[in-house]
Motif scaffolding. Structure first.
Motif, PDB file in Angstrom:
ATOM      1  N   HIS A 112     110.697-141.584 -79.214  1.00 28.55           N
ATOM      2  CA  HIS A 112     109.383-141.266 -79.630  1.00 28.55           C
ATOM      3  C   HIS A 112     109.145-141.940 -81.046  1.00 28.55           C
ATOM      4  CE1 HIS A 112     105.669-139.335 -80.944  1.00 28.55           C
ATOM      5  NE2 HIS A 112     105.403-138.740 -79.739  1.00 28.55           N
ATOM      6  N   GLU A 113     107.839-142.477 -81.325  1.00 27.83           N
ATOM      7  CA  GLU A 113     107.851-143.195 -82.654  1.00 27.83           C
ATOM      8  C   GLU A 113     108.006-142.355 -83.811  1.00 27.83           C
ATOM      9  OE1 GLU A 113     105.099-145.348 -79.426  1.00 27.83           O
ATOM     10  OE2 GLU A 113     105.701-143.339 -80.015  1.00 27.83           O
ATOM     11  N   GLN A 114     107.513-140.917 -83.546  1.00 23.80           N
ATOM     12  CA  GLN A 114     107.822-140.154 -84.783  1.00 23.80           C
ATOM     13  C   GLN A 114     109.403-140.166 -85.175  1.00 23.80           C
ATOM     14  OE1 GLN A 114     107.251-135.506 -85.365  1.00 23.80           O
ATOM     15  NE2 GLN A 114     105.432-136.238 -85.229  1.00 23.80           N
ATOM     16  N   GLY A 115     110.069-140.094 -84.047  1.00 23.71           N
ATOM     17  CA  GLY A 115     111.586-139.766 -84.210  1.00 23.71           C
ATOM     18  C   GLY A 115     111.818-141.198 -84.968  1.00 23.71           C
ATOM     19  N   ALA A 116     111.294-142.313 -84.742  1.00 17.26           N
ATOM     20  CA  ALA A 116     111.525-143.571 -85.300  1.00 17.26           C
ATOM     21  C   ALA A 116     111.498-143.613 -86.660  1.00 17.26           C
ATOM     22  CB  ALA A 116     110.799-144.893 -84.691  1.00 17.26           C
ATOM     23  N   ALA A 117     110.257-143.133 -87.095  1.00 14.52           N
ATOM     24  CA  ALA A 117     109.931-143.036 -88.566  1.00 14.52           C
ATOM     25  C   ALA A 117     110.612-142.109 -89.317  1.00 14.52           C
ATOM     26  CB  ALA A 117     108.492-142.425 -88.716  1.00 14.52           C
ATOM     27  N   PHE A 118     111.082-140.855 -88.713  1.00 14.81           N
ATOM     28  CA  PHE A 118     112.074-139.936 -89.490  1.00 14.81           C
ATOM     29  C   PHE A 118     113.474-140.682 -89.653  1.00 14.81           C
ATOM     30  CE2 PHE A 118     109.429-136.019 -87.801  1.00 14.81           C
ATOM     31  CZ  PHE A 118     108.730-135.784 -89.205  1.00 14.81           C
ATOM     32  N   MET A 119     113.810-141.463 -88.705  1.00 13.75           N
ATOM     33  CA  MET A 119     115.145-141.978 -88.737  1.00 13.75           C
ATOM     34  C   MET A 119     115.238-143.165 -89.875  1.00 13.75           C
ATOM     35  SD  MET A 119     116.427-143.023 -84.932  1.00 13.75           S
ATOM     36  CE  MET A 119     116.237-141.694 -83.718  1.00 13.75           C
ATOM     37  N   ALA A 120     113.993-143.803 -89.994  1.00 13.39           N
ATOM     38  CA  ALA A 120     113.834-144.682 -91.045  1.00 13.39           C
ATOM     39  C   ALA A 120     113.728-144.032 -92.398  1.00 13.39           C
ATOM     40  CB  ALA A 120     112.406-145.744 -90.896  1.00 13.39           C
ATOM     41  N   GLU A 121     113.172-142.899 -92.482  1.00 15.11           N
ATOM     42  CA  GLU A 121     112.914-142.236 -93.674  1.00 15.11           C
ATOM     43  C   GLU A 121     114.433-141.722 -94.354  1.00 15.11           C
ATOM     44  OE1 GLU A 121     111.277-137.946 -95.466  1.00 15.11           O
ATOM     45  OE2 GLU A 121     110.638-138.497 -93.653  1.00 15.11           O
ATOM     46  N   ALA A 122     114.849-141.201 -93.332  1.00 13.39           N
ATOM     47  CA  ALA A 122     116.244-140.652 -93.805  1.00 13.39           C
ATOM     48  C   ALA A 122     117.099-141.968 -94.368  1.00 13.39           C
ATOM     49  CB  ALA A 122     116.941-139.861 -92.663  1.00 13.39           C
ATOM     50  N   TYR A 123     116.927-142.924 -93.702  1.00 15.49           N
ATOM     51  CA  TYR A 123     117.726-143.945 -94.065  1.00 15.49           C
ATOM     52  C   TYR A 123     117.461-144.485 -95.463  1.00 15.49           C
ATOM     53  CZ  TYR A 123     119.456-149.074 -94.250  1.00 15.49           C
ATOM     54  OH  TYR A 123     120.250-150.209 -94.762  1.00 15.49           O
ATOM     55  N   GLY A 124     116.385-144.660 -95.755  1.00 18.31           N
ATOM     56  CA  GLY A 124     115.791-144.857 -96.857  1.00 18.31           C
ATOM     57  C   GLY A 124     116.084-143.905 -98.381  1.00 18.31           C
ATOM     58  N   ARG A 125     115.928-142.668 -97.948  1.00 21.99           N
ATOM     59  CA  ARG A 125     116.562-141.642 -98.800  1.00 21.99           C
ATOM     60  C   ARG A 125     118.146-141.690 -99.120  1.00 21.99           C
ATOM     61  NH1 ARG A 125     113.672-135.838 -97.756  1.00 21.99           N
ATOM     62  NH2 ARG A 125     114.995-135.242 -99.632  1.00 21.99           N
ATOM     63  N   LEU A 126     118.635-142.064 -98.257  1.00 16.31           N
ATOM     64  CA  LEU A 126     120.198-142.146 -98.151  1.00 16.31           C
ATOM     65  C   LEU A 126     120.655-143.175 -98.963  1.00 16.31           C
ATOM     66  CD1 LEU A 126     121.455-140.585 -95.013  1.00 16.31           C
ATOM     67  CD2 LEU A 126     121.937-139.419 -97.359  1.00 16.31           C
ATOM     68  N   THR A 127     119.844-144.499 -98.911  1.00 12.89           N
ATOM     69  CA  THR A 127     120.505-145.732 -99.205  1.00 12.89           C
ATOM     70  C   THR A 127     119.526-146.300-100.580  1.00 12.89           C
ATOM     71  OG1 THR A 127     119.044-147.192 -97.906  1.00 12.89           O
ATOM     72  CG2 THR A 127     121.010-146.392 -97.163  1.00 12.89           C
ATOM     73  N   GLY A 128     118.275-145.763-100.602  1.00 15.33           N
ATOM     74  CA  GLY A 128     117.445-146.640-101.458  1.00 15.33           C
ATOM     75  C   GLY A 128     116.700-147.770-101.163  1.00 15.33           C
ATOM     76  N   ASN A 129     117.077-148.194 -99.834  1.00 20.67           N
ATOM     77  CA  ASN A 129     116.556-149.244 -99.389  1.00 20.67           C
ATOM     78  C   ASN A 129     115.882-149.146 -98.148  1.00 20.67           C
ATOM     79  OD1 ASN A 129     117.773-151.348-101.265  1.00 20.67           O
ATOM     80  ND2 ASN A 129     119.622-150.817-100.259  1.00 20.67           N
TER      81      ASN A 129
END
Length: 550
Positions: free
Chosen positions: A46-63
């Protein structure tokens, strides 16, 4: 090369590692251009899952990572997760397909104005109208997403432009140093601190940047000034430090408010009003002197009118304060109330550590066992619901970015997809998501994604058969609540059907062994426990009786 090839090359040049999403017809060229790329595409359910994955990646890496959807329903499905990332200060790039420019001016299949729809939930939203503009658009998108305060951006690619030839090359990324405050304004803040009797710090989302956290700890090691974090500021200082006052932000009055009310100077560090409004701790705007230290000037609010605003890079500002205290020594502060608050909180954390017996498990016991099961660098992801409030109060960290709580936009459904992304970023760490049963089932389909990726994650579901936080709040305000109950699946069959290890824990004494087994298992695991939410009202009643210090 065609435009979609150039877009991929530009993303590669920016160091993008992952694209999470669900493709469609209108971004087929882009998907073909990704073949052979160094960027890994993660197909989600689901696209919402995709956005949450990208969000968690961004919070953890700063990128930023990228979340991808097609036009129409693909774009609307992404919207909630993108808004969550933007308000929780996570760098993210959203790429959506769009119909050909030749039909955008009229009523046409799945055509809608995505750019305008995304403007309120992104820092920047832009469609590609010229193939040769792609390098500039991508360079700007990454810079805007990463720039303090970080957030989300949208790039829209119409299907006919994706096929056109482009004649430009990617732009080389060049980083800039953030501006720093001048000596005069730091001197003003420093003088306020030297005259203070009992200063305290509220550390927000901005304080968990690695450099800022390092300088904050140095300042507190030297001065002893206590730090209370917002939900998203957890780990800015080590939970074991004597100056750690844990978390502020509950709707009820909490013990840490005593330390805040005993303070004559409050430093807000990387503070976001979306987490904890100043009306809760500084009603009227003149209860105490406030020093605002952030990357941006203070938001205008009748209850938040700082005496000094230090605007610039947080780490550098803290370094400047550290140098002044190193030069002049530390005044004789009075931290008696802060020490008492810390001891009271520590006693509460331990109160139910040894719970045993049948029946629903207290939230306090669950959080105690989780904290004991996870090491300092392991990562906990919280969903939104009653469980979030217990995590916020009882779970604390040794390091920044080890507890991800949605607390700006506060969308449900984040722990499962977020845990998958956390595993990709830190495959060597234990990853645990905690969700309510309502929260977990909002993105339950991503269990298949976790299985396909063999993600080494554990999800702990607190089962109460209803929307517990809403009933808690209704009960507080109206002395009753509406019908908020629902049914649940057979959890063990659900886990087995997706190839997950599963456990259902009915006794408090069995929770820690079940968590240890799940975390030791290689691959995805599900642990479900009935939760005793009678503790919600008990907490409200207990905190409501806390004595106010004058």
């Amino acid at each position: 090369m065609k435009t979609s090839d150039l877009l991929v090359r530009c993303l590669e040049r920016e160091g993008i590692e992952y694209i999470f999403g669900v493709p469609g017809e209108e971004n087929a060229d882009f998907m073909l251009s990704l073949e052979g790329s160094s960027i890994q595409f993660i197909l989600t359910r689901h696209e919402q899952g995709a956005a949450f994955m990208a969000e968690a990646y961004g919070r953890l890496t700063g990128n930023p990572a990228v979340c991808l959807g097609t036009l129409g329903p693909g774009a609307t499905n992404l919207l909630t997760g993108v808004a969550d990332a933007n308000m929780d200060r996570a760098p993210l790039i959203c790429i959506t397909g769009q119909g050909a420019t030749s039909r955008q001016h009229k009523e046409s299949h799945q055509i809608m104005n995505v750019v305008d729809m995304y403007e309120p939930v992104t820092k920047w939203s832009q469609t590609i109208t010229d193939p040769d503009a792609v390098p500039e658009i991508v360079r700007k998108a990454v810079r805007v997403a990463r720039r303090e305060k970080p957030g989300a951006v949208l790039i829209e690619l119409p299907e006919n432009l994706a096929k056109r030839d482009a004649g430009t090359d990617p732009i080389e990324p060049r980083r800039f140093r953030r501006p720093v405050p001048d000596d005069k304004i730091v001197d003003r803040a420093y003088e306020l601190l030297r005259k203070a009797r009992s200063p305290v710090i509220i550390a927000g989302n901005g304080a968990i940047r690695r450099r800022a956290s390092h300088q904050l700890r140095a300042l507190c090691d030297r001065t002893g000034i206590g730090v209370m974090s917002t939900f998203m500021g957890k780990g800015a200082v080590d939970m074991d430090a004597t100056y750690s006052l844990f978390t502020i932000g509950l709707g009820q009055r909490d013990y840490v408010v005593d330390a805040l009310e005993a303070a004559d100077v409050v430093i807000t560090l990387g503070y976001d009003m979306v987490e904890y409004p100043p009306s809760r701790w500084n009603a009227g705007g003149d209860r105490c002197a406030v020093i605002h230290i952030d990357f941006e000037p203070a938001e205008i609010d009748r209850d938040y009118h700082p005496d000094v605003e230090v605007v610039g890079d947080l780490a550098h500002c803290l370094w400047m304060l550290n140098k002044r205290f190193e030069r002049d020594g530390v005044p004789e502060y009075d931290f008696t109330v802060q020490a008492e608050v810390r001891e009271r909180m520590l006693a509460e954390f331990r109160e139910h550590a040894d719970d045993a017996g049948e029946g629903p498990i207290r939230p306090q016991k669950a959080i105690w066992d989780v904290r004991q099961a996870l090491s300092a660098g392991d990562i906990l992801l919280s969903g939104v619901g009653a469980h979030k409030m217990w995590i916020a109060r009882y779970y604390h960290c040794h390091e920044p970015n080890c507890c991800l709580i949605p607390n700006g936009f506060c969308s449900m459904g984040q722990p499962l997809p977020g845990a998958i992304a956390a595993h990709l970023v830190h495959p060597d760490r234990k990853i645990l998501g905690i969700a309510g049963d309502g929260d977990f089932l909002m993105n339950v389909q991503e269990m298949e994604t976790a299985t396909r990726l063999n993600a080494d994650i554990t999800l702990l579901v607190w089962e109460d058969g209803g929307y517990g936080l809403i009933s808690w709040k209704q009960q507080d305000e109206f002395n009753r609540h509406t019908n908020l109950s629902f049914g649940n699946p057979d959890w063990l069959q659900l886990a087995a059907s997706f190839g997950w290890q599963g456990a259902y824990v009915q006794r408090a004494a069995d929770l820690r062994p079940a968590l240890d087994a799940a975390l030791a298992h290689r691959g995805p695991s599900l642990v479900v426990m009935p939760v005793d939410y009678r503790e919600n009202q008990k907490l409200t009643e207990r905190l409501g009786r806390i004595k106010v210090n004058n």
